[in-house]
Design an enzyme around this catalytic site. Structure first.
Site, PDB file in Angstrom:
ATOM      1  N   HIS A  37       0.832  -1.209   0.000  1.00  0.00           N
ATOM      2  CA  HIS A  37       0.000   0.000   0.000  1.00  0.00           C
ATOM      3  C   HIS A  37       0.867   1.259   0.000  1.00  0.00           C
ATOM      4  O   HIS A  37       0.559   2.237  -0.662  1.00  0.00           O
ATOM      5  CB  HIS A  37      -0.961  -0.001   1.194  1.00  0.00           C
ATOM      6  CG  HIS A  37      -2.235  -0.736   0.919  1.00  0.00           C
ATOM      7  ND1 HIS A  37      -2.316  -2.106   0.928  1.00  0.00           N
ATOM      8  CD2 HIS A  37      -3.478  -0.287   0.588  1.00  0.00           C
ATOM      9  CE1 HIS A  37      -3.559  -2.470   0.629  1.00  0.00           C
ATOM     10  NE2 HIS A  37      -4.288  -1.389   0.413  1.00  0.00           N
ATOM     11  N   LYS A 102      -9.879  -7.827   8.082  1.00  0.00           N
ATOM     12  CA  LYS A 102     -10.586  -8.064   9.349  1.00  0.00           C
ATOM     13  C   LYS A 102     -10.350  -6.874  10.266  1.00  0.00           C
ATOM     14  O   LYS A 102      -9.301  -6.236  10.214  1.00  0.00           O
ATOM     15  CB  LYS A 102     -10.130  -9.361  10.017  1.00  0.00           C
ATOM     16  CG  LYS A 102      -8.616  -9.444  10.217  1.00  0.00           C
ATOM     17  CD  LYS A 102      -8.228  -9.745  11.623  1.00  0.00           C
ATOM     18  CE  LYS A 102      -6.722  -9.882  11.757  1.00  0.00           C
ATOM     19  NZ  LYS A 102      -6.197  -9.448  13.030  1.00  0.00           N
TER      20      LYS A 102
END
Lengths: 188, 279
Positions: A37, A102
């Site tokens: 990222h 999550k």
């Protein structure tokens, strides 16, 4: 509700999903976590193209274990999504449609999801072996030097996921515990 | 005096790294099965059943239970009459290197916290060494994942905060962690000592099986109280709501200063892994 979805997903399909629904996802999914990222963001800052088409993409936040002989991938459960919060709004504004991970997301991410009609799906944290069984192929497409954090293209089949945050901002991490606690009051 | 070679240590550490990552300890497996059987909330029950299936699948498929195969925390109880032939630190790291390579475990360690280049072999290990009487060497490997490690906390409370203050801090840590550390969690609590010792005690608390309460009845009751409070938060497995937010709370303590009440909370997920061997 239960849905079977295939990537690339369209906005109408995503609009139907509500927090708490089950989704069985098939098709192409990219993997990227912290380091990938950061590199994507650096690419964009330099005005370069990303190494894969972000529009309508699904990104799974996972750093799998190495594949033993005879398997396409090792253990492959989700990592904590919150660490991607700093990067996600920009990718969502560029058209990313599904985030798979999550745990909690920031207000900024949820606002960007609502703005762009994106959905956040939760994979079962810690269920690395079961998730591995849903992955039919995997290959590194860039940044191999990142090791477990390299970007991979996965072909997944019926990956069991829970809609954690839907495109209206409905959030299972708020509504789920609230519903359980409410049920206790009813019992008294 | 007994001689133990560096190679013996490396071989043991390698085996323990692999075993710990594929097979969960008995106390954790039975706590998970019991939680799945007892959970009253359907979504939560279903989630726990999936997690139990994963534990069985990992053993069968010879895959790690979780892809975060952790930093290798190695606890060593070294008998003072043992002579180690070779470099002890290097021997433990060699064991980690070998275990993580041969066991197809993930290499999750960066050489520097800010420059962040992966060491490529999951070394170095985090070694805790304790010197004990005798001529044995006891090794325990606890591969610690960081989804839960990141949710850990430490506070220097005031003595006036007392039991209630400690309880509030621990329960709050679990509440704030919410879904992030993959609940149901195991909560290691360290109370007392100094700033650094409290953290070490909290990590140490994770070594004790969760079906063995603290031997001091006062703390055994506190463990129970905290567990009850945590399991009334409603977070539930994966944070989707339900009763089972924690499987156990373990407290370790030590003497502290008249002016202080250090408390540390080391959160561990349902994949709380440890494997031991005696040389």
């Amino acid at each position: 509700m239960e849905y079977r979805l295939k990537t690339p997903v369209n906005r109408e399909e995503l609009n139907r999903l509500r927090a708490g629904d089950m989704v069985y996802l098939s098709g192409e999914v990219y993997t990227a976590r912290d380091a990938a990222h950061k590199r994507m963001t650096e690419c964009l800052d330099r005005g370069e193209l990303l190494p894969f088409e972000i529009r309508d993409s699904a990104i799974y936040y996972v750093g799998p274990t190495p594949e033993p002989p005879g398997r396409v991938i090792g253990s492959a459960g989700p990592t904590t999504s919150g660490r991607m919060d700093a990067y996600s709004p920009r990718l969502l504004d560029l058209g990313q449609k599904l985030m798979i991970g999550k745990g909690l997301r920031s207000r900024e991410v949820i606002d960007a999801m609502v703005r762009n009609g994106a959905v956040y799906l939760a994979a079962m944290g810690g269920a690395g072996a079961l998730m591995s069984a849903c992955i039919k192929s995997a290959r590194v497409i860039c940044w191999e030097d990142l090791g477990c954090e390299a970007v991979r293209l996965l072909e997944v089949e019926d990956m069991p996921l829970t809609v954690a945050i839907d495109s209206l901002g409905g959030n299972i991490y708020e509504s789920g515990p609230a519903a359980y606690l409410e049920s206790l009051k009813g019992g008294k | 005096m007994r001689i133990i070679t560096a190679e013996q240590i490396s071989a043991a550490v390698a085996e323990l790294c692999i075993r710990a990552n594929r097979e969960l300890p008995e106390d954790i497996v039975s706590a998970m099965n019991r939680a799945a059987a007892d959970e009253p909330w359907p979504v939560a029950k279903n989630t726990l059943e999936v997690l139990c299936r994963n534990i069985a699948a990992a053993e069968e498929m010879e895959l790690p239970v979780c892809q975060d195969t952790g930093m290798a925390c190695v606890f060593v109880r070294l008998g003072q009459d043992v002579h180690i032939e070779g470099d002890f630190r290097a021997a433990v790291d060699e064991g980690v290197r070998r275990g993580y390579e041969l066991g197809y475990l993930r290499k999750s360690v960066v050489a520097d916290p800010l420059r962040r280049i992966n060491t490529g072999d999951n070394t170095p290990a985090v070694i805790t060494l304790e010197l004990v009487p005798g001529e044995k060497l006891e090794l325990t490997v606890l591969p610690k994942g960081f989804g839960s490690e990141n949710m850990s906390r430490l506070a220097m409370l005031k003595p006036a905060d007392g039991v209630e203050g400690v309880k509030r801090f621990v329960v709050d840590a679990v509440r704030k962690a919410a879904s992030n550390p993959c609940p149901p969690v195991v909560v290691g609590v360290g109370i007392g000592g100094t700033f650094d010792k409290a953290a070490a005690l909290a990590k140490h608390a994770l070594l004790r099986p969760i079906d063995c309460p603290n031997q001091d009845e006062f703390y055994a009751r506190l463990e129970e109280d905290m567990l009850r409070e945590i399991n009334s938060l409603g977070i539930g497995p994966q944070g989707f709501g339900g009763h089972t937010t924690a499987l156990g709370v373990n407290i370790e303590t030590m003497p502290t200063h008249v002016a202080g009440l250090p408390v540390a909370v080391n959160i561990s997920c349902h994949v709380t892994r440890r494997a031991s061997m005696e040389l």
